[in-house]
Motif scaffolding. Structure first.
Motif, PDB file in Angstrom:
ATOM      1  N   VAL A   1      23.667  -2.430   0.140  1.00 30.64           N
ATOM      2  CA  VAL A   1      23.235  -1.442   1.139  1.00 30.64           C
ATOM      3  C   VAL A   1      22.455  -0.357   0.420  1.00 30.64           C
ATOM      4  N   LYS A   2      21.500   0.225   1.139  1.00 32.77           N
ATOM      5  CA  LYS A   2      20.631   1.244   0.527  1.00 32.77           C
ATOM      6  C   LYS A   2      21.408   2.484   0.124  1.00 32.77           C
ATOM      7  N   GLY A   3      22.282   2.954   1.006  1.00 32.98           N
ATOM      8  CA  GLY A   3      23.054   4.149   0.710  1.00 32.98           C
ATOM      9  C   GLY A   3      22.174   5.372   0.534  1.00 32.98           C
ATOM     10  N   ASP A   4      22.531   6.188  -0.431  1.00 31.71           N
ATOM     11  CA  ASP A   4      21.801   7.431  -0.693  1.00 31.71           C
ATOM     12  C   ASP A   4      20.811   7.298  -1.851  1.00 31.71           C
ATOM     13  N   THR A   5      20.528   6.070  -2.245  1.00 34.59           N
ATOM     14  CA  THR A   5      19.631   5.859  -3.385  1.00 34.59           C
ATOM     15  C   THR A   5      18.223   6.344  -3.060  1.00 34.59           C
ATOM     16  N   SER A   6      17.663   7.172  -3.943  1.00 30.64           N
ATOM     17  CA  SER A   6      16.315   7.690  -3.752  1.00 30.64           C
ATOM     18  C   SER A   6      15.276   6.650  -4.175  1.00 30.64           C
ATOM     19  N   LEU A   7      14.209   6.557  -3.406  1.00 29.55           N
ATOM     20  CA  LEU A   7      13.119   5.622  -3.723  1.00 29.55           C
ATOM     21  C   LEU A   7      11.851   6.368  -4.120  1.00 29.55           C
ATOM     22  N   LYS A   8      11.980   7.612  -4.516  1.00 30.14           N
ATOM     23  CA  LYS A   8      10.813   8.423  -4.856  1.00 30.14           C
ATOM     24  C   LYS A   8      10.417   8.256  -6.321  1.00 30.14           C
ATOM     25  N   ASP A   9       9.111   8.162  -6.515  1.00 29.30           N
ATOM     26  CA  ASP A   9       8.509   8.184  -7.857  1.00 29.30           C
ATOM     27  C   ASP A   9       9.095   7.122  -8.785  1.00 29.30           C
ATOM     28  N   ILE A  10       9.302   5.908  -8.277  1.00 28.67           N
ATOM     29  CA  ILE A  10       9.822   4.809  -9.091  1.00 28.67           C
ATOM     30  C   ILE A  10       8.650   4.011  -9.649  1.00 28.67           C
ATOM     31  N   PRO A  11       8.575   3.826 -10.957  1.00 32.90           N
ATOM     32  CA  PRO A  11       7.469   3.052 -11.539  1.00 32.90           C
ATOM     33  C   PRO A  11       7.455   1.624 -11.021  1.00 32.90           C
ATOM     34  N   ALA A  12       6.284   1.123 -10.695  1.00 33.69           N
ATOM     35  CA  ALA A  12       6.160  -0.188 -10.061  1.00 33.69           C
ATOM     36  C   ALA A  12       6.598  -1.327 -10.981  1.00 33.69           C
TER      37      ALA A  12
ATOM     38  N   LYS B   1       0.825  -1.191   0.000  1.00 35.70           N
ATOM     39  CA  LYS B   1       0.000   0.000   0.000  1.00 35.70           C
ATOM     40  C   LYS B   1       0.863   1.246   0.000  1.00 35.70           C
ATOM     41  N   ALA B   2       0.571   2.169  -0.884  1.00 38.36           N
ATOM     42  CA  ALA B   2       1.336   3.402  -0.952  1.00 38.36           C
ATOM     43  C   ALA B   2       0.943   4.326   0.188  1.00 38.36           C
ATOM     44  N   THR B   3       1.896   5.113   0.651  1.00 37.27           N
ATOM     45  CA  THR B   3       1.632   6.083   1.696  1.00 37.27           C
ATOM     46  C   THR B   3       1.347   7.434   1.075  1.00 37.27           C
ATOM     47  N   GLY B   4       1.190   8.463   1.918  1.00 31.94           N
ATOM     48  CA  GLY B   4       0.878   9.790   1.420  1.00 31.94           C
ATOM     49  C   GLY B   4       2.051  10.444   0.718  1.00 31.94           C
ATOM     50  N   SER B   5       3.266   9.963   0.965  1.00 35.43           N
ATOM     51  CA  SER B   5       4.426  10.550   0.317  1.00 35.43           C
ATOM     52  C   SER B   5       4.607   9.939  -1.061  1.00 35.43           C
ATOM     53  N   SER B   6       5.610  10.458  -1.791  1.00 36.90           N
ATOM     54  CA  SER B   6       5.874   9.965  -3.137  1.00 36.90           C
ATOM     55  C   SER B   6       6.865   8.818  -3.129  1.00 36.90           C
ATOM     56  N   THR B   7       7.290   8.360  -1.939  1.00 37.37           N
ATOM     57  CA  THR B   7       8.225   7.250  -1.857  1.00 37.37           C
ATOM     58  C   THR B   7       7.539   5.965  -2.299  1.00 37.37           C
ATOM     59  N   THR B   8       8.200   5.218  -3.176  1.00 36.20           N
ATOM     60  CA  THR B   8       7.635   3.975  -3.686  1.00 36.20           C
ATOM     61  C   THR B   8       7.595   2.934  -2.581  1.00 36.20           C
ATOM     62  N   PRO B   9       6.437   2.274  -2.337  1.00 34.21           N
ATOM     63  CA  PRO B   9       6.373   1.250  -1.286  1.00 34.21           C
ATOM     64  C   PRO B   9       7.206   0.027  -1.647  1.00 34.21           C
ATOM     65  N   THR B  10       7.829  -0.594  -0.641  1.00 35.76           N
ATOM     66  CA  THR B  10       8.602  -1.803  -0.886  1.00 35.76           C
ATOM     67  C   THR B  10       7.661  -2.953  -1.248  1.00 35.76           C
ATOM     68  N   ILE B  11       8.222  -3.960  -1.904  1.00 37.42           N
ATOM     69  CA  ILE B  11       7.427  -5.092  -2.366  1.00 37.42           C
ATOM     70  C   ILE B  11       7.129  -6.022  -1.195  1.00 37.42           C
ATOM     71  N   SER B  12       5.879  -6.445  -1.084  1.00 36.28           N
ATOM     72  CA  SER B  12       5.487  -7.350  -0.014  1.00 36.28           C
ATOM     73  C   SER B  12       6.157  -8.712  -0.178  1.00 36.28           C
ATOM     74  N   ALA B  13       6.366  -9.377   0.937  1.00 37.72           N
ATOM     75  CA  ALA B  13       7.024 -10.680   0.928  1.00 37.72           C
ATOM     76  C   ALA B  13       5.968 -11.781   1.024  1.00 37.72           C
ATOM     77  N   ASP B  14       5.451 -12.209  -0.127  1.00 38.35           N
ATOM     78  CA  ASP B  14       4.451 -13.270  -0.160  1.00 38.35           C
ATOM     79  C   ASP B  14       4.387 -13.867  -1.555  1.00 38.35           C
ATOM     80  N   LYS B  15       3.556 -14.895  -1.714  1.00 36.37           N
ATOM     81  CA  LYS B  15       3.472 -15.606  -2.987  1.00 36.37           C
ATOM     82  C   LYS B  15       2.961 -14.714  -4.114  1.00 36.37           C
ATOM     83  N   ASN B  16       1.956 -13.900  -3.816  1.00 39.24           N
ATOM     84  CA  ASN B  16       1.402 -13.037  -4.856  1.00 39.24           C
ATOM     85  C   ASN B  16       2.447 -12.069  -5.393  1.00 39.24           C
ATOM     86  N   SER B  17       3.237 -11.497  -4.493  1.00 39.77           N
ATOM     87  CA  SER B  17       4.271 -10.559  -4.923  1.00 39.77           C
ATOM     88  C   SER B  17       5.364 -11.279  -5.717  1.00 39.77           C
ATOM     89  N   LEU B  18       5.704 -12.495  -5.301  1.00 40.07           N
ATOM     90  CA  LEU B  18       6.707 -13.263  -6.042  1.00 40.07           C
ATOM     91  C   LEU B  18       6.240 -13.530  -7.467  1.00 40.07           C
TER      92      LEU B  18
END
Length: 288
Positions: free
Chosen positions: A237-248, A88-105
Motif C-alpha cells: 500500500v502507498k501509505g504516507d510514502t512521499s513520491l517527490k523528487d525521486i531520481p528516475a 511525462k512529468a507534471t508541473g509539480s515535483s512529484t515523480t511520474p509513475t512508470i508507464s505500463a508498456d514494453k519500452n518501460s519494461l
C-alpha cells in the motif's frame, strides 16, 4: 441596351456624391453623439472615459473578443491500458509513475541489472568508493477479493523482483511508482490472472511483497504459491510514502522470465560475461 461612356461617367459621379453625403451624415451623427455624452458628464458621477468607452468600445477590445482563439485542453490520457502510469512529468515535483508498456519494461529491467549487477544484496566493503548500497524485494500479484471480506479471486503468483537505492528512493516508493508496470507484466506472464479478470485493469489486482528478497526465481511452469509461502507476503500500500523528487534511475524491476512476446537479456548477458571473466582471472591467480 447600350450605355454610352458619357452616361456611365455621369452615373458614377452621382453615386460618389450620394455616398459622400451619407458618410458625412454618419460622421456628423457620431460627432453629435460624443458631444452629447461629454456634455452629460456635468450631471453624472461616472468618469468621461468610462462613458465614452462604454458607448464606443475600443477596437482592440472588440478584436480580442471576436478573434481570440479558444484554448484546447490537453488530454490527460496515459498509456498502459488501464494499468496507469505516465512517462511525462507534471508541473509539480512529484515523480511520474512508470508507464505500463514494453519500452518501460525494458528500461526498468535495464536499470535493475545496472544497480544490482545481478546480485541479491550488495557486495564488497561499504567503505569502498565503488560500493553500491541497494535493496531487493520479491513481488507477487493476485486478483483480490471482489468485495471486502470475500475470498481473493486467485492465489498469489510470483512475478519478479524490484530494487532500489534506499538513500534516494524508499522501497515502498519503488513499488508504488512501478505498480502499474508490474501489473501489466503479470497479466502477460500468468494466464490465470487474465482468466480471473485481471486484464480488465489494475483495480482487480493486488501487489504483494517480501523484503528482503530470496534467491528463488520463478518459471512459467510454476503454479501459485502455497499457503506456507504466502504467509510472508505483505500487501503493498502507498501509505504516507512521499513520491517527490525521486531520481528516475534509482529503482528498477525485473520479471523472473520473459513475458510472451518480449525478450530482453542484453545488459544481463554483458554482466554475466563480466562475472565469467572475473572468475577466470581468479582461477589463473590461484593456479599460478
Amino acid at each position: 441596351m447600350k450605355v454610352s461612356i458619357k452616361d456611365f461617367i455621369l452615373a458614377s459621379v452621382l453615386l460618389i456624391q450620394q455616398f459622400t453625403r451619407i458618410r458625412g451624415f454618419q460622421l456628423q451623427s457620431i460627432s453629435t453623439t460624443r458631444h452629447h455624452l461629454l456634455s452629460s458628464t456635468l450631471t453624472s458621477q461616472q468618469p468621461v472615459t468610462s462613458i465614452v468607452d462604454n458607448a464606443c468600445p475600443p477596437l482592440t477590445r472588440l478584436s480580442t473578443k471576436l478573434f481570440a482563439k479558444k484554448v484546447k485542453k490537453k488530454s490527460n490520457k496515459s498509456s498502459g491500458g488501464g494499468f496507469g502510469g505516465s512517462s511525462k512529468a507534471t508541473g509539480s515535483s512529484t515523480t511520474p509513475t512508470i508507464s505500463a508498456d514494453k519500452n518501460s519494461l525494458e528500461t526498468q529491467w535495464d536499470i535493475f541489472a545496472s544497480i544490482t549487477d545481478l546480485e541479491i544484496k550488495p557486495k564488497g566493503d561499504p567503505e569502498d568508493d565503488d560500493y553500491v548500497n541497494f535493496e531487493v524485494a520479491d513481488v507477487f500479484v493476485r486478483c483480490g477479493p471482489p468485495k471486502e471480506g470475500e475470498e481473493p479471486g486467485t492465489p498469489w503468483f510470483r512475478i519478479g523482483k524490484v530494487c532500489t537505492l534506499p538513500e534516494k528512493t524508499p522501497m515502498q516508493a519503488s513499488l508504488t511508482l512501478q505498480k502499474g508496470l508490474i501489473f501489466w507484466t503479470s497479466v502477460h506472464m500468468r494466464p490465470e490472472l487474465v482468466a480471473a479478470g485481471g486484464k480488465s485493469g489494475a483495480a482487480s489486482l493486488q501487489l504483494g511483497v517480501i523484503s528482503p528478497a530470496s534467491l528463488t526465481m520463478g518459471t512459467d511452469s510454476d503454479g501459485p504459491l502455497d499457503e506456507d509461502e504466502a504467509e510472508y507476503i505483505q500487501v503493498s500500500v502507498k501509505g504516507d510514502t512521499s513520491l517527490k523528487d525521486i531520481p528516475a534511475k534509482s529503482f528498477g524491476f525485473r520479471p523472473d522470465w520473459n513475458p510472451p512476446g518480449f525478450t530482453y537479456k542484453r545488459r544481463e548477458k554483458d554482466a554475466m560475461k563480466k562475472k565469467k571473466s572475473s572468475l577466470d582471472e581468479m582461477k589463473e591467480v590461484s593456479s599460478a
